[in-house]
Design a protein around this motif. Structure first.
Motif, PDB file in Angstrom:
ATOM      1  N   PRO A  26       0.820  -1.210   0.000  1.00 39.17           N
ATOM      2  CA  PRO A  26       0.000   0.000   0.000  1.00 39.17           C
ATOM      3  C   PRO A  26       0.858   1.266   0.000  1.00 39.17           C
ATOM      4  O   PRO A  26       1.937   1.302   0.600  1.00 39.17           O
ATOM      5  CB  PRO A  26      -0.818  -0.113   1.279  1.00 39.17           C
ATOM      6  N   THR A  27       0.339   2.287  -0.656  1.00 38.90           N
ATOM      7  CA  THR A  27       1.024   3.573  -0.688  1.00 38.90           C
ATOM      8  C   THR A  27       0.790   4.303   0.638  1.00 38.90           C
ATOM      9  O   THR A  27      -0.019   3.871   1.468  1.00 38.90           O
ATOM     10  CB  THR A  27       0.498   4.433  -1.844  1.00 38.90           C
ATOM     11  N   ALA A  28       1.463   5.415   0.827  1.00 41.68           N
ATOM     12  CA  ALA A  28       1.298   6.201   2.053  1.00 41.68           C
ATOM     13  C   ALA A  28      -0.146   6.709   2.174  1.00 41.68           C
ATOM     14  O   ALA A  28      -0.712   6.731   3.271  1.00 41.68           O
ATOM     15  CB  ALA A  28       2.268   7.371   2.063  1.00 41.68           C
ATOM     16  N   GLU A  29      -0.742   7.091   1.050  1.00 40.36           N
ATOM     17  CA  GLU A  29      -2.128   7.569   1.080  1.00 40.36           C
ATOM     18  C   GLU A  29      -3.087   6.447   1.474  1.00 40.36           C
ATOM     19  O   GLU A  29      -4.018   6.658   2.263  1.00 40.36           O
ATOM     20  CB  GLU A  29      -2.513   8.115  -0.299  1.00 40.36           C
ATOM     21  N   GLN A  30      -2.868   5.245   0.967  1.00 36.59           N
ATOM     22  CA  GLN A  30      -3.719   4.109   1.330  1.00 36.59           C
ATOM     23  C   GLN A  30      -3.562   3.763   2.812  1.00 36.59           C
ATOM     24  O   GLN A  30      -4.552   3.459   3.486  1.00 36.59           O
ATOM     25  CB  GLN A  30      -3.376   2.896   0.462  1.00 36.59           C
ATOM     26  N   LYS A  31      -2.326   3.822   3.330  1.00 40.14           N
ATOM     27  CA  LYS A  31      -2.106   3.551   4.753  1.00 40.14           C
ATOM     28  C   LYS A  31      -2.848   4.570   5.611  1.00 40.14           C
ATOM     29  O   LYS A  31      -3.462   4.224   6.623  1.00 40.14           O
ATOM     30  CB  LYS A  31      -0.615   3.586   5.083  1.00 40.14           C
ATOM     31  N   ARG A  32      -2.790   5.838   5.200  1.00 40.78           N
ATOM     32  CA  ARG A  32      -3.498   6.891   5.928  1.00 40.78           C
ATOM     33  C   ARG A  32      -5.002   6.639   5.909  1.00 40.78           C
ATOM     34  O   ARG A  32      -5.676   6.768   6.934  1.00 40.78           O
ATOM     35  CB  ARG A  32      -3.189   8.249   5.302  1.00 40.78           C
ATOM     36  N   ASN A  33      -5.529   6.228   4.763  1.00 43.95           N
ATOM     37  CA  ASN A  33      -6.958   5.928   4.664  1.00 43.95           C
ATOM     38  C   ASN A  33      -7.340   4.752   5.559  1.00 43.95           C
ATOM     39  O   ASN A  33      -8.424   4.737   6.148  1.00 43.95           O
ATOM     40  CB  ASN A  33      -7.345   5.640   3.217  1.00 43.95           C
ATOM     41  N   TYR A  34      -6.486   3.732   5.642  1.00 48.91           N
ATOM     42  CA  TYR A  34      -6.764   2.590   6.517  1.00 48.91           C
ATOM     43  C   TYR A  34      -6.838   3.043   7.973  1.00 48.91           C
ATOM     44  O   TYR A  34      -7.699   2.582   8.732  1.00 48.91           O
ATOM     45  CB  TYR A  34      -5.682   1.517   6.377  1.00 48.91           C
ATOM     46  N   ILE A  35      -5.941   3.932   8.377  1.00 51.00           N
ATOM     47  CA  ILE A  35      -5.947   4.435   9.756  1.00 51.00           C
ATOM     48  C   ILE A  35      -7.222   5.224  10.027  1.00 51.00           C
ATOM     49  O   ILE A  35      -7.877   5.044  11.059  1.00 51.00           O
ATOM     50  CB  ILE A  35      -4.690   5.280  10.027  1.00 51.00           C
ATOM     51  N   ILE A  36      -7.610   6.085   9.094  1.00 54.55           N
ATOM     52  CA  ILE A  36      -8.820   6.893   9.264  1.00 54.55           C
ATOM     53  C   ILE A  36     -10.045   5.985   9.363  1.00 54.55           C
ATOM     54  O   ILE A  36     -10.910   6.177  10.233  1.00 54.55           O
ATOM     55  CB  ILE A  36      -8.966   7.902   8.103  1.00 54.55           C
ATOM     56  N   LEU A  37     -10.149   4.995   8.489  1.00 54.69           N
ATOM     57  CA  LEU A  37     -11.290   4.080   8.532  1.00 54.69           C
ATOM     58  C   LEU A  37     -11.297   3.254   9.816  1.00 54.69           C
ATOM     59  O   LEU A  37     -12.358   2.976  10.377  1.00 54.69           O
ATOM     60  CB  LEU A  37     -11.265   3.159   7.313  1.00 54.69           C
ATOM     61  N   GLY A  38     -10.134   2.860  10.293  1.00 60.66           N
ATOM     62  CA  GLY A  38     -10.053   2.110  11.544  1.00 60.66           C
ATOM     63  C   GLY A  38     -10.521   2.927  12.726  1.00 60.66           C
ATOM     64  O   GLY A  38     -11.257   2.440  13.589  1.00 60.66           O
ATOM     65  N   VAL A  39     -10.116   4.203  12.771  1.00 61.70           N
ATOM     66  CA  VAL A  39     -10.551   5.087  13.860  1.00 61.70           C
ATOM     67  C   VAL A  39     -12.059   5.315  13.777  1.00 61.70           C
ATOM     68  O   VAL A  39     -12.763   5.263  14.790  1.00 61.70           O
ATOM     69  CB  VAL A  39      -9.776   6.428  13.811  1.00 61.70           C
ATOM     70  N   ALA A  40     -12.576   5.539  12.571  1.00 62.52           N
ATOM     71  CA  ALA A  40     -14.013   5.760  12.401  1.00 62.52           C
ATOM     72  C   ALA A  40     -14.804   4.521  12.819  1.00 62.52           C
ATOM     73  O   ALA A  40     -15.847   4.630  13.483  1.00 62.52           O
ATOM     74  CB  ALA A  40     -14.322   6.128  10.958  1.00 62.52           C
ATOM     75  N   ALA A  41     -14.326   3.341  12.466  1.00 60.91           N
ATOM     76  CA  ALA A  41     -15.008   2.106  12.847  1.00 60.91           C
ATOM     77  C   ALA A  41     -14.982   1.915  14.360  1.00 60.91           C
ATOM     78  O   ALA A  41     -15.981   1.506  14.968  1.00 60.91           O
ATOM     79  CB  ALA A  41     -14.360   0.910  12.153  1.00 60.91           C
ATOM     80  N   THR A  42     -13.856   2.232  14.994  1.00 58.73           N
ATOM     81  CA  THR A  42     -13.747   2.109  16.444  1.00 58.73           C
ATOM     82  C   THR A  42     -14.699   3.060  17.149  1.00 58.73           C
ATOM     83  O   THR A  42     -15.377   2.683  18.119  1.00 58.73           O
ATOM     84  CB  THR A  42     -12.295   2.380  16.883  1.00 58.73           C
ATOM     85  N   VAL A  43     -14.791   4.295  16.668  1.00 60.66           N
ATOM     86  CA  VAL A  43     -15.709   5.278  17.256  1.00 60.66           C
ATOM     87  C   VAL A  43     -17.157   4.818  17.071  1.00 60.66           C
ATOM     88  O   VAL A  43     -17.975   4.904  17.999  1.00 60.66           O
ATOM     89  CB  VAL A  43     -15.479   6.677  16.630  1.00 60.66           C
ATOM     90  N   LEU A  44     -17.494   4.302  15.888  1.00 60.90           N
ATOM     91  CA  LEU A  44     -18.853   3.835  15.631  1.00 60.90           C
ATOM     92  C   LEU A  44     -19.231   2.676  16.546  1.00 60.90           C
ATOM     93  O   LEU A  44     -20.295   2.695  17.171  1.00 60.90           O
ATOM     94  CB  LEU A  44     -18.987   3.402  14.167  1.00 60.90           C
ATOM     95  N   VAL A  45     -18.367   1.680  16.661  1.00 65.04           N
ATOM     96  CA  VAL A  45     -18.652   0.529  17.518  1.00 65.04           C
ATOM     97  C   VAL A  45     -18.709   0.956  18.975  1.00 65.04           C
ATOM     98  O   VAL A  45     -19.591   0.522  19.729  1.00 65.04           O
ATOM     99  CB  VAL A  45     -17.607  -0.588  17.298  1.00 65.04           C
ATOM    100  N   GLY A  46     -17.802   1.817  19.394  1.00 66.10           N
ATOM    101  CA  GLY A  46     -17.836   2.315  20.770  1.00 66.10           C
ATOM    102  C   GLY A  46     -19.117   3.070  21.058  1.00 66.10           C
ATOM    103  O   GLY A  46     -19.719   2.919  22.128  1.00 66.10           O
ATOM    104  N   GLY A  47     -19.562   3.900  20.109  1.00 66.00           N
ATOM    105  CA  GLY A  47     -20.814   4.627  20.278  1.00 66.00           C
ATOM    106  C   GLY A  47     -22.011   3.698  20.358  1.00 66.00           C
ATOM    107  O   GLY A  47     -22.922   3.906  21.164  1.00 66.00           O
ATOM    108  N   LEU A  48     -22.032   2.669  19.530  1.00 67.11           N
ATOM    109  CA  LEU A  48     -23.139   1.701  19.574  1.00 67.11           C
ATOM    110  C   LEU A  48     -23.172   0.955  20.901  1.00 67.11           C
ATOM    111  O   LEU A  48     -24.245   0.726  21.471  1.00 67.11           O
ATOM    112  CB  LEU A  48     -23.011   0.710  18.420  1.00 67.11           C
TER     113      LEU A  48
END
Length: 59
Positions: A26-48
């Motif tokens: 993965p490129t640096a941009e793809q790695k950054r996107n994976y981190i952002i999606l991981g944080v968003a998923a964690t926040v969503l699951v935590g909120g639920l």
């Protein structure tokens, strides 16, 4: 489409195999996107979990 004739005249068809290629890291941009999606998923699951816990303790 590759096929062979068997005894008795029956045809035996084979699936076409896809070309094999090497995966690229993965490129640096793809790695950054994976981190952002991981944080968003964690926040969503935590909120639920928080909502489910707070609703279950209303009484």
């Amino acid at each position: 489409m590759p096929y062979t004739n068997e005894e008795g005249g029956r045809l035996n068809n084979f699936a076409q195999e896809p070309k094999v290629y090497r995966a690229e890291p993965p490129t640096a941009e793809q790695k950054r996107n994976y981190i952002i999606l991981g944080v968003a998923a964690t926040v969503l699951v935590g909120g639920l979990i928080f909502v489910a816990f707070s609703v279950s303790n209303l009484s």
